[in-house]
Design a protein around this motif. Structure first.
Motif, PDB file in Angstrom:
ATOM      1  N   PHE A  24       8.836 -16.482 -25.031  1.00 18.66           N
ATOM      2  CA  PHE A  24       9.350 -17.621 -25.808  1.00 18.66           C
ATOM      3  C   PHE A  24      10.289 -18.443 -24.918  1.00 18.66           C
ATOM      4  O   PHE A  24      11.510 -18.322 -25.001  1.00 18.66           O
ATOM      5  N   PRO A  25       9.726 -19.281 -24.030  1.00 17.21           N
ATOM      6  CA  PRO A  25      10.593 -20.015 -23.104  1.00 17.21           C
ATOM      7  C   PRO A  25      11.227 -21.281 -23.684  1.00 17.21           C
ATOM      8  O   PRO A  25      12.161 -21.818 -23.107  1.00 17.21           O
ATOM      9  N   GLN A  26      10.708 -21.773 -24.814  1.00 18.46           N
ATOM     10  CA  GLN A  26      11.249 -23.027 -25.371  1.00 18.46           C
ATOM     11  C   GLN A  26      12.286 -22.735 -26.432  1.00 18.46           C
ATOM     12  O   GLN A  26      11.958 -22.263 -27.518  1.00 18.46           O
ATOM     13  N   LEU A  27      13.519 -23.040 -26.103  1.00 20.98           N
ATOM     14  CA  LEU A  27      14.611 -22.761 -27.028  1.00 20.98           C
ATOM     15  C   LEU A  27      15.178 -24.064 -27.560  1.00 20.98           C
ATOM     16  O   LEU A  27      15.520 -24.945 -26.786  1.00 20.98           O
TER      17      LEU A  27
END
Lengths: 182, 164
Positions: free
Chosen positions: B153-156
Motif C-alpha cells: 500500500f504505497p499510496q497514503l
C-alpha cells in the motif's frame, strides 16, 4: 345590438396561499439533507510513498543534474532547507521562534524565494525528526504546497499550448524521504 | 335554579397559520444545502481524535480506512492494535525490525489477498486513507508508512480538517 357583458374585477380581493404542500415537501427534504450533510469538512493530502522496489528503480533512473530540495524538520533547530543544485549543496535554516514553535511565516517566505530560484522544481523530500508532531508536519507541508499570496505566481511552460503560464503551486509533490530508514 | 352558561356553538375546524413555519424550513433547507456533502467517501472522525487542519481541499477517494488515535489502531471498523504513551505496544513491533508493526501488516496483507476485494481500485492501487491524531509524533507515522509500504500500500492519503 348586443350588449357586451362588463366584467367586474375586484382589485382589493385577497386570498390565502395554500402552503401546506410546500411544507410537506420541506418536511421530507430536511431529514434527507440532515443525514447527508457534512458538518465537519474533511479533505486529504496526497503523499507518495517510495516502495522498496520502486525506490531501487527510481535510484537507477535518477537524473543527477536535477535540483533536489529536502526539508529537514528538526525538533530543536527548526526547518533546514537543503538544496542540491549542479552537485553543489546549499543549506538554509529557518529557526524556531522564541516560544519553541516553528516559524511558518518565515519558512513560507524562504520557500517562495527557493521556488523563484528553481521554478522547474515541483517536488520536495520531507525528512522530519521522529519526535516532531504530525500537526507540525502537516503545517510544513501546507507552507510548501502553494503560495499564500495571490499576487505571487511562478512561471511554468505549458508544452501543449506552447506558452508560459503562471501558477501559485510551489512544491505540490511532497515525499516522505526517511520512511525506509531504520 | 340558576341557568348554566353555555358557549355559542361554533364550527370545530380552524385554519393553522403555517407561513412562519414555512419561513423557518426555507432557512433550514438553505443551510443544509450548503453543508451537503458531495464526496463519495464518508469519513466519520474517531471519538476524541483531533485531526490536523490543512489548506488542502482534495476530496477523499475510496481507499482502505486506517485510523491511528492516541488509544488504538483501526482498519475500517476493526481494532487491530492498542497504543500506549503515543506509541505502539512492544508486543506489536517486530523484534527484528523496529519500524514493522506486525498486526497492521497481517491485516493489510489479508485485505490485499482477499479475492473479493482484489479488483477494487483501493486494493489494486494500494491506497490508504490515514486518519491520525495531530499530537502523534512522526516516529509513529513512519512506522505506519513503512509497514503499509511493505504490505503493498504505497499510496497514503492523510485526512485533514479543511481550514488553516
Amino acid at each position: 345590438m348586443r350588449r357586451t357583458k362588463k366584467i367586474h374585477i375586484n382589485h382589493h380581493y385577497e386570498f390565502e396561499l395554500d402552503l401546506a404542500p410546500l411544507l410537506a415537501v420541506m418536511v421530507k427534504l430536511v431529514p434527507v439533507l440532515l443525514v447527508s450533510s457534512a458538518f465537519v469538512q474533511l479533505a486529504t493530502i496526497e503523499t507518495q510513498l517510495p516502495q522498496v522496489v520502486q525506490q531501487a528503480i527510481e535510484k537507477q533512473d535518477k537524473d543527477e543534474k536535477a535540483t533536489k530540495i529536502t526539508l529537514e524538520v528538526k525538533d530543536k533547530e527548526g526547518v533546514k532547507i537543503v538544496i542540491v543544485k549542479n552537485g553543489k549543496q546549499n543549506i538554509e535554516v529557518v529557526p524556531k521562534k522564541s516560544d519553541g514553535t516553528f516559524d511558518y511565516v518565515n519558512l513560507h517566505l524562504r520557500l517562495r524565494e527557493v521556488k523563484k530560484q528553481n521554478p522547474e522544481v515541483f517536488k520536495v523530500d520531507l525528512s522530519p525528526d521522529g519526535n516532531v508532531s504530525y500537526n507540525d508536519i502537516v503545517h510544513v507541508m501546507d507552507e510548501a504546497r502553494r503560495s499564500r499570496d495571490n499576487n505571487v505566481k511562478f512561471p511554468l511552460f505549458d508544452k501543449t499550448k506552447n506558452q508560459e503560464v503562471q501558477t501559485d503551486y510551489m512544491f505540490p509533490e511532497i515525499t516522505f524521504a526517511n520512511t525506509m530508514e531504520g | 335554579m340558576r341557568r348554566r352558561f353555555e358557549l355559542p356553538k361554533k364550527s370545530s375546524t380552524f385554519a393553522l397559520n403555517i407561513t412562519s413555519m414555512t419561513d423557518m424550513f426555507t432557512i433550514l433547507l438553505v443551510f443544509l444545502l450548503q453543508t451537503y456533502s458531495t464526496s463519495d467517501v464518508q469519513i466519520i472522525p474517531e471519538k476524541d481524535m483531533r485531526l490536523p487542519a490543512s489548506s488542502s481541499s482534495t476530496n477523499p477517494v475510496p481507499s482502505v480506512k486506517l485510523v491511528v488515535s492516541k488509544e488504538l489502531v483501526k482498519i475500517d471498523e476493526n481494532k487491530i492494535a492498542s497504543m500506549k504513551d503515543l506509541n505502539f505496544e512492544s508486543k506489536d513491533i517486530d523484534p527484528n525490525d523496529s519500524n514493522f508493526i506486525l498486526p497492521l501488516f497481517t491485516e493489510l496483507e489479508k485485505l490485499s489477498k482477499d479475492e473479493s476485494l482484489k479488483e477494487t481500485p483501493a486494493i489494486k492501487e494500494g491506497r490508504i486513507l490515514l486518519q491520525a491524531d495531530a499530537a502523534l509524533p512522526y516516529s509513529v507515522l513512519r512506522k505506519v508508512m513503512y509497514t503499509a509500504s511493505m504490505a503493498g500500500f504505497p499510496q497514503l492519503k492523510l485526512v485533514t480538517l479543511v481550514g488553516d
